[in-house]
Scaffold this active site. Structure first.
Site, PDB file in Angstrom:
ATOM      1  N   PRO B 100       0.690  -1.681  -0.394  1.00 32.98           N
ATOM      2  CG  PRO B 100       0.089  -0.700   2.034  1.00 32.98           C
ATOM      3  CD  PRO B 100       0.719  -1.960   1.314  1.00 32.98           C
ATOM      4  CE  LYS B 101       3.123   3.370   4.849  1.00 32.54           C
ATOM      5  NZ  LYS B 101       3.715   3.513   5.585  1.00 32.54           N
ATOM      6  CG  ASN B 102       4.729   0.963  -5.549  1.00 27.37           C
ATOM      7  OD1 ASN B 102       3.848   1.594  -6.546  1.00 27.37           O
ATOM      8  ND2 ASN B 102       5.205  -0.342  -5.934  1.00 27.37           N
TER       9      ASN B 102
END
Lengths: 364, 317
Positions: B100-102
């Site tokens: 989710p942090k890409n």
């Protein structure tokens, strides 16, 4: 006796392990294990962290500068014979597309080869740090590639194929124009409008309009305006005072990036440098900041991590050093807070730019 | 089985990475990794538009989901091969849940939503990501984009209130509150402004040491006159006795400064200077030098200035 022992322990905890950091950056420049695969397209930025880190440590003599300069030039996307790819020029992050190694033109036509704005920025800074004179950089091509990335709202994409667009890439663009001493690569007025539009109700800057204010984006906003020479034109004194307040409230021990979030070593630079640019870094608490940064130092492998007892990485290692440099840690070179290179590298840039101006004057 | 050993791929010449004689920051890939990407590079060079290429992009993504060229090529293929975009939504949902942090995965999702022109799954999906990390910047950014692009404002304030009940210190949620209100009712009407001021004060009573609530309060008042909101200063001075914090005191300084700008009174200045002193010496000592700097600055701007070159007596005749 007990007091003496605990004083010794304290000293051990907070001493700065220069040699470990030098070795950490040396290893970074060599080979990384496969678990770092996600860094492939950004390898040039990782090189920048290591090379600039060594510069801050005054340890550039441990690397082979000429070989590194060649590698950087092999990443330049040069114009093809017919110059049909000018809007795609700049620097690549790595060889991941599969273009055969070459340090000179003309460029190779490839349907998916193009520069990336953050790689053009870190490619140029890395060349400067390594002592190169940028004579093999096709400046006009870089600027054409840059121009193609700016959107109607003033922000920039990273690559011509399209990507997310935000304030990070405005900062990269400002650095590129500043280094090449040529602002034809961007519409400054539109960029300023986007930056102003990114100011939050709480006086920090978000990644774009409406978004939560954040230490990294606040740095991008203020540093960009400083590089453009438009800080006081774009922001009123009242606004600047409010921004100073937002930034200085980020110190908890070290600094965090957003209210009610944990502190993280890298913000000692992002927020620290912003405060320095706004002339109020002197009013922060140096001791608490230093103690936090050093608590994230990895005493075994060198480098710094975001938090204590976490794995170090090149970004936090570099920014941790820059954070220490800002507070005047002995034996660290001073860092230019807007351009994020040492003052030494900055002076090299100034000399180069003087030469360009002199040559432009005599060339008719 | 490696691609290099598959007969259906025998027509393609794999393309290795070429870093030249002195590679820097070289990543040591396994044979499997290199094999997939050598064939990815081969497809890219030809700009091949085929199902086998599409399938390979999924493998390349699994090995490195941050490679933006792979995602771009996959989008080219999605369109060229007219792939099922609903299936792509399911695919990108899974990938984002894992990573989710890409940046690339969120950008890809945005492109697919735009092509489908269908935001109907977005708010629920983002809520799910936020339930795992309520401060994920990418998630909030995507949420704001969806809401603004497709005008999905109706239930967002309710969503904000629910999240503030779960964590009143979540700064991202306070930001979202401002986002929703400023784009819907706005803050101009006295009824709304007062409602928001009271909402803030209530949250502060429950959790006094909360910078986010104070930032929001100051944010909505700072350009409308902090010292002119009826009864606010009194409420804050009351709170100072039982719910004090550095943020409350800073807010007081700002109220006094605002008052001084409209009506420079010695009493007001003294109060402001006292609060700065209190912050510097006791309540916010980490910022001691800053509060003393602010004190000097207020003194200089609003304090009496004795100018020896002026004959004060002469003024009266």
């Amino acid at each position: 006796m007990a007091e003496e022992e605990s004083q010794l322990e304290e000293f051990e905890q907070i001493d700065f392990l220069r040699d470990r950091h030098v070795r950490f950056f040396q290893r970074t420049l060599q080979v990384l294990p496969e678990r770092y695969a996600s860094l492939e397209t950004t390898r040039l930025t990782v090189m920048f962290f290591a090379v600039s880190g060594l510069d801050v440590l005054d340890a550039l003599d441990v690397i082979d500068r000429n070989n590194m300069i060649e590698w950087i030039y092999s990443l330049q996307v040069l114009p093809t014979e017919d110059q049909s790819n000018l809007s795609r020029c700049g620097f690549r992050g790595s060889s991941h597309i599969g273009i055969p190694y070459s340090v000179k033109g003309p460029g190779v036509l490839h349907p998916y080869d193009s520069g990336h704005v953050a790689m053009t920025y870190t490619g140029l800074t890395s060349l400067l740090i390594l002592g190169d004179d940028l004579s093999r950089v096709n400046k006009q091509a870089c600027l054409a590639g840059l121009k193609a990335l700016q959107l109607e709202d003033g922000s920039f994409c990273a690559v011509p194929e399209g990507s997310e667009n935000d304030i990070r890439f405005i900062y990269c663009a400002a650095c590129i124009c500043y280094m090449l001493d040529d602002w034809s690569g961007m519409d400054i007025q539109k960029a300023i409008e986007y930056i102003r539009g990114s100011m939050s109700y709480d006086n920090g800057f978000g990644q774009g309009a409406g978004l939560e204010s954040h230490g990294g984006w606040t740095f991008c906003a203020i540093a960009s305006l400083c590089l453009m020479g438009r800080l006081e034109e774009a922001l009123s004194q009242r606004e600047l005072d409010r921004i100073r307040r937002w930034c200085i409230m980020r110190q908890q021990s070290g600094f965090h990036g957003r209210p009610n979030k944990p502190v993280d070593t890298c913000y000692s630079f992002w927020v620290g440098a912003t405060l320095e640019l706004l002339d109020v870094f002197q009013y922060t608490n140096y001791e608490k900041n230093r103690n936090y940064i050093l608590s994230t130092q990895d005493r075994l492998v060198g480098g710094f991590a975001k938090w204590p007892d976490s794995h170090p990485d090149p970004l936090h290692a570099y920014l941790g050093l820059c954070g220490l440099s800002l507070i005047g840690e002995p034996n660290l070179r001073k860092v230019h807070p807007a351009l994020n290179i040492t003052q030494r590298a900055f002076q090299h840039l100034q000399q180069l730019q003087q030469t360009w101006r002199d040559n432009a004057g005599t060339c008719t | 089985m490696f691609y290099r050993d598959r007969k259906e791929w025998a027509d393609l010449e794999p393309v290795p990475q070429d870093d030249g004689p002195n590679p820097v920051v070289k990543i040591a890939y396994s044979e499997k990794f290199s094999d997939v990407y050598d064939y990815f590079r081969a497809l890219l060079k030809k700009d091949e538009r085929s199902d086998r290429a599409f399938a390979l992009t999924a493998e390349a993504i699994e090995l490195n989901a941050a490679n933006y060229t792979v995602w771009h090529y996959r989008r080219v293929l999605l369109q060229a091969l007219q792939k099922d975009l609903r299936e792509e939504m399911r695919y990108i949902t899974d990938i984002i849940e894992e990573q989710p942090k890409n940046y690339q995965v969120w950008h890809h999702r945005r492109m697919v939503v735009e092509w489908l022109n269908d935001p109907s799954e977005e708010l629920e999906f983002i809520a799910d990501i936020l339930s795992q990390d309520a401060k994920n910047y990418h998630a909030w950014q995507h949420r704001q984009w969806v809401i603004q692009e497709y005008k999905l404002w109706d239930n967002e304030l309710e969503f904000v209130e629910k999240l503030l009940e779960e964590d009143v210190r979540n700064n991202s949620v306070w930001n979202q509150r401002h986002f929703v209100i400023s784009h819907t009712t706005g803050y101009s009407s006295p009824a709304i402004l007062d409602r928001e001021v009271q909402y803030c004060l209530n949250q502060i009573r429950k959790a006094p040491h909360n910078e986010s609530a104070w930032n929001y309060l100051k944010g909505i008042l700072q350009d409308r006159g902090m010292s002119s909101h009826p009864g606010l200063l009194e409420q804050v001075l009351e709170l100072k006795e039982t719910h004090c914090s550095p943020y409350l005191l800073a807010f007081l300084v700002d109220c006094y400064e605002d008052a001084l700008e409209n009506n420079n009174q010695k009493e007001t200045l003294n109060r402001a200077l006292e609060v700065c002193e209190y912050l510097a010496q006791e309540k916010d000592t980490i910022r001691k030098e800053y509060w003393l700097f602010l004190q000097r600055s207020l003194e200089s701007r609003f304090g009496p200035s004795f100018d020896p070159t002026v004959n004060y007596c002469a003024v009266y005749y």
